[in-house]
Design a protein around this motif. Structure first.
Motif, PDB file in Angstrom:
ATOM      1  N   TYR A  74       0.857  -1.183   0.000  1.00 47.11           N
ATOM      2  CA  TYR A  74       0.000   0.000   0.000  1.00 47.11           C
ATOM      3  C   TYR A  74       0.895   1.235   0.000  1.00 47.11           C
ATOM      4  O   TYR A  74       2.088   1.169   0.360  1.00 47.11           O
ATOM      5  N   ALA A  75       0.303   2.331  -0.441  1.00 48.28           N
ATOM      6  CA  ALA A  75       1.031   3.602  -0.447  1.00 48.28           C
ATOM      7  C   ALA A  75       0.065   4.715  -0.098  1.00 48.28           C
ATOM      8  O   ALA A  75      -1.151   4.608  -0.323  1.00 48.28           O
ATOM      9  N   LEU A  76       0.602   5.768   0.476  1.00 49.57           N
ATOM     10  CA  LEU A  76      -0.173   6.968   0.773  1.00 49.57           C
ATOM     11  C   LEU A  76       0.570   8.161   0.186  1.00 49.57           C
ATOM     12  O   LEU A  76       1.747   8.380   0.498  1.00 49.57           O
ATOM     13  N   LEU A  77      -0.122   8.897  -0.681  1.00 47.08           N
ATOM     14  CA  LEU A  77       0.448  10.096  -1.294  1.00 47.08           C
ATOM     15  C   LEU A  77      -0.252  11.319  -0.717  1.00 47.08           C
ATOM     16  O   LEU A  77      -1.470  11.299  -0.501  1.00 47.08           O
ATOM     17  N   ILE A  78       0.501  12.379  -0.489  1.00 49.45           N
ATOM     18  CA  ILE A  78      -0.077  13.628   0.011  1.00 49.45           C
ATOM     19  C   ILE A  78       0.531  14.776  -0.793  1.00 49.45           C
ATOM     20  O   ILE A  78       1.754  14.945  -0.831  1.00 49.45           O
ATOM     21  N   ASP A  79      -0.359  15.523  -1.443  1.00 48.61           N
ATOM     22  CA  ASP A  79       0.091  16.630  -2.300  1.00 48.61           C
ATOM     23  C   ASP A  79       0.962  17.618  -1.535  1.00 48.61           C
ATOM     24  O   ASP A  79       0.716  17.898  -0.352  1.00 48.61           O
ATOM     25  N   GLY A  80       1.921  18.172  -2.251  1.00 50.34           N
ATOM     26  CA  GLY A  80       2.714  19.267  -1.712  1.00 50.34           C
ATOM     27  C   GLY A  80       3.620  18.821  -0.573  1.00 50.34           C
ATOM     28  O   GLY A  80       4.147  17.703  -0.568  1.00 50.34           O
ATOM     29  N   THR A  81       3.776  19.707   0.405  1.00 52.81           N
ATOM     30  CA  THR A  81       4.622  19.372   1.557  1.00 52.81           C
ATOM     31  C   THR A  81       3.796  19.298   2.833  1.00 52.81           C
ATOM     32  O   THR A  81       4.308  19.415   3.934  1.00 52.81           O
ATOM     33  N   GLU A  82       2.475  19.056   2.654  1.00 52.17           N
ATOM     34  CA  GLU A  82       1.574  18.983   3.810  1.00 52.17           C
ATOM     35  C   GLU A  82       2.015  17.900   4.804  1.00 52.17           C
ATOM     36  O   GLU A  82       1.830  18.049   6.010  1.00 52.17           O
ATOM     37  N   MET A  83       2.614  16.834   4.310  1.00 52.57           N
ATOM     38  CA  MET A  83       2.939  15.742   5.249  1.00 52.57           C
ATOM     39  C   MET A  83       4.041  16.143   6.224  1.00 52.57           C
ATOM     40  O   MET A  83       4.162  15.547   7.291  1.00 52.57           O
ATOM     41  N   ASP A  84       4.833  17.137   5.879  1.00 55.77           N
ATOM     42  CA  ASP A  84       5.806  17.697   6.814  1.00 55.77           C
ATOM     43  C   ASP A  84       6.290  19.040   6.283  1.00 55.77           C
ATOM     44  O   ASP A  84       7.297  19.113   5.569  1.00 55.77           O
ATOM     45  N   PRO A  85       5.567  20.118   6.631  1.00 62.93           N
ATOM     46  CA  PRO A  85       5.926  21.438   6.097  1.00 62.93           C
ATOM     47  C   PRO A  85       7.353  21.862   6.452  1.00 62.93           C
ATOM     48  O   PRO A  85       7.938  22.705   5.764  1.00 62.93           O
ATOM     49  N   SER A  86       7.946  21.263   7.475  1.00 63.91           N
ATOM     50  CA  SER A  86       9.320  21.646   7.833  1.00 63.91           C
ATOM     51  C   SER A  86      10.315  21.233   6.749  1.00 63.91           C
ATOM     52  O   SER A  86      11.455  21.699   6.745  1.00 63.91           O
ATOM     53  N   CYS A  87       9.892  20.368   5.838  1.00 67.10           N
ATOM     54  CA  CYS A  87      10.784  19.911   4.755  1.00 67.10           C
ATOM     55  C   CYS A  87      10.679  20.795   3.514  1.00 67.10           C
ATOM     56  O   CYS A  87      11.414  20.567   2.537  1.00 67.10           O
ATOM     57  N   ALA A  88       9.770  21.773   3.539  1.00 67.78           N
ATOM     58  CA  ALA A  88       9.466  22.517   2.306  1.00 67.78           C
ATOM     59  C   ALA A  88      10.708  23.137   1.675  1.00 67.78           C
ATOM     60  O   ALA A  88      10.851  23.142   0.451  1.00 67.78           O
ATOM     61  N   ASP A  89      11.625  23.635   2.503  1.00 62.72           N
ATOM     62  CA  ASP A  89      12.788  24.311   1.908  1.00 62.72           C
ATOM     63  C   ASP A  89      13.802  23.334   1.322  1.00 62.72           C
ATOM     64  O   ASP A  89      14.780  23.758   0.704  1.00 62.72           O
ATOM     65  N   GLN A  90      13.586  22.045   1.489  1.00 65.21           N
ATOM     66  CA  GLN A  90      14.489  21.054   0.877  1.00 65.21           C
ATOM     67  C   GLN A  90      13.994  20.591  -0.494  1.00 65.21           C
ATOM     68  O   GLN A  90      14.708  19.910  -1.222  1.00 65.21           O
ATOM     69  N   ILE A  91      12.752  20.946  -0.834  1.00 64.57           N
ATOM     70  CA  ILE A  91      12.124  20.438  -2.055  1.00 64.57           C
ATOM     71  C   ILE A  91      12.336  21.442  -3.185  1.00 64.57           C
ATOM     72  O   ILE A  91      12.006  22.620  -3.056  1.00 64.57           O
ATOM     73  N   ARG A  92      12.887  20.945  -4.299  1.00 68.26           N
ATOM     74  CA  ARG A  92      13.299  21.843  -5.380  1.00 68.26           C
ATOM     75  C   ARG A  92      12.350  21.844  -6.568  1.00 68.26           C
ATOM     76  O   ARG A  92      12.426  22.748  -7.398  1.00 68.26           O
ATOM     77  N   HIS A  93      11.519  20.806  -6.705  1.00 70.04           N
ATOM     78  CA  HIS A  93      10.666  20.701  -7.896  1.00 70.04           C
ATOM     79  C   HIS A  93       9.204  20.775  -7.476  1.00 70.04           C
ATOM     80  O   HIS A  93       8.729  19.938  -6.698  1.00 70.04           O
ATOM     81  N   ARG A  94       8.494  21.754  -8.015  1.00 70.50           N
ATOM     82  CA  ARG A  94       7.079  21.911  -7.714  1.00 70.50           C
ATOM     83  C   ARG A  94       6.274  22.083  -8.999  1.00 70.50           C
ATOM     84  O   ARG A  94       6.815  22.672  -9.954  1.00 70.50           O
ATOM     85  N   PRO A  95       5.025  21.642  -9.039  1.00 66.85           N
ATOM     86  CA  PRO A  95       4.289  20.973  -7.966  1.00 66.85           C
ATOM     87  C   PRO A  95       4.954  19.647  -7.576  1.00 66.85           C
ATOM     88  O   PRO A  95       5.497  18.940  -8.409  1.00 66.85           O
ATOM     89  N   THR A  96       4.846  19.339  -6.269  1.00 66.67           N
ATOM     90  CA  THR A  96       5.420  18.108  -5.762  1.00 66.67           C
ATOM     91  C   THR A  96       4.348  17.271  -5.079  1.00 66.67           C
ATOM     92  O   THR A  96       3.289  17.785  -4.683  1.00 66.67           O
ATOM     93  N   VAL A  97       4.636  15.992  -4.929  1.00 64.22           N
ATOM     94  CA  VAL A  97       3.770  15.080  -4.168  1.00 64.22           C
ATOM     95  C   VAL A  97       4.645  14.330  -3.171  1.00 64.22           C
ATOM     96  O   VAL A  97       5.721  13.823  -3.543  1.00 64.22           O
ATOM     97  N   GLY A  98       4.208  14.254  -1.937  1.00 62.11           N
ATOM     98  CA  GLY A  98       4.942  13.509  -0.922  1.00 62.11           C
ATOM     99  C   GLY A  98       4.474  12.058  -0.881  1.00 62.11           C
ATOM    100  O   GLY A  98       3.272  11.792  -0.883  1.00 62.11           O
ATOM    101  N   ILE A  99       5.436  11.156  -0.874  1.00 61.95           N
ATOM    102  CA  ILE A  99       5.097   9.741  -0.645  1.00 61.95           C
ATOM    103  C   ILE A  99       5.197   9.526   0.859  1.00 61.95           C
ATOM    104  O   ILE A  99       6.279   9.358   1.412  1.00 61.95           O
TER     105      ILE A  99
END
Ligand code: COA
Length: 203
Positions: A74-99
């Motif tokens: 099973y997998a759970l996807l969450i759009d953007g950086t909602e699953m951990d907003p503290s990681c937002a500044d590490q993400i370089r490609h947007r729109p993004t999806v968090g696994i």
């Protein structure tokens, strides 16, 4: 692809919760107390907790089935950086999806099920216009880390992840979806050297 990956429905929640309870401990470091792991499972991985993701906008709970229809992951996807907003500044490609979750039944490790699931996730997200995927996994989870690197994820940094009130050191990974079908490349795409994705399995 032998594995069929599709959106989970209500009747999947019990089997997914059972699989989640069996597999979450495999992603935890050996020093984490069992009570902390059990607390996380009870709070976040019960059928009731998982049901919340079925209705939540931007959340996709996916069930992976083998040729006989049996649940193999099973997998759970969450759009953007909602699953951990503290990681937002590490993400370089947007729109993004968090696994948020990617778990395979232990009987199916090393069989290609995980790669099939990642291919399905990639196709789904690229088709919706995402330019990247990101995730985080425990620093001691050597198997998962090898799997993600093998499949084109690059290390971006670290985050603190709480399990039952205990702090855990997670490595943050990101994979570009640039160059995959689903959206035309645009001039604003921030492509880093060696990061443009090839169709298919990727790097
Ligand atoms: C992470 C997961 C989905 C990957 O699926 P998988 O079927 O194990 O993946 P693969 O076998 O294709 O790839 C794992 C790689 O790690 C390697 N590996 C296995 N044990 C390892 C270890 N202790 N250290 C380093 N590499 C290891 C394998 O040899 C394989 O590499 P190879 O294909 O080059 O031989 C699966 O292991 C899983 O569900 N793990 C438990 C839950 C979990 O940790 N989920 C991720 C949370 S973020």
């Amino acid at each position: 692809m032998l594995t069929r990956v599709g959106t989970a429905v209500d009747s999947d929640l019990g089997p997914i919760a059972d699989l989640a309870a069996r597999t979450f401990p495999l992603a935890c470091p050996p020093e984490l107390p069992r009570e902390a792991i059990d607390s996380f499972i009870a709070r976040h991985l019960s059928a009731v907790a998982l049901q919340g993701h079925l209705a939540a906008p931007g959340h996709d709970l996916l069930a992976a089935r083998g040729p006989g229809g049996e649940l193999v992951g099973y997998a759970l996807l969450i759009d953007g950086t909602e699953m951990d907003p503290s990681c937002a500044d590490q993400i370089r490609h947007r729109p993004t999806v968090g696994i948020s979750k990617l778990y395979v039944d232990p009987a199916h490790l090393g069989t290609g099920v995980a790669a099939d699931m990642l291919d399905a996730i990639t196709a789904l997200c690229a088709g919706r216009g995402a330019r990247g995927l990101w995730l985080a996994t425990n620093v001691a989870n050597a198997r998962a880390r090898a799997f993600y690197v093998k499949n084109g994820f690059l290390e971006r940094g670290h985050r603190v992840f709480l399990v039952g009130g205990r702090e855990n050191d997670d490595v943050v990974y990101e994979k570009t979806l640039l160059g995959l079908p689903g959206r035309p490349p645009s001039a604003s795409d921030g492509v880093e050297s060696g990061e443009r994705q090839q169709p298919g399995r990727g790097a």
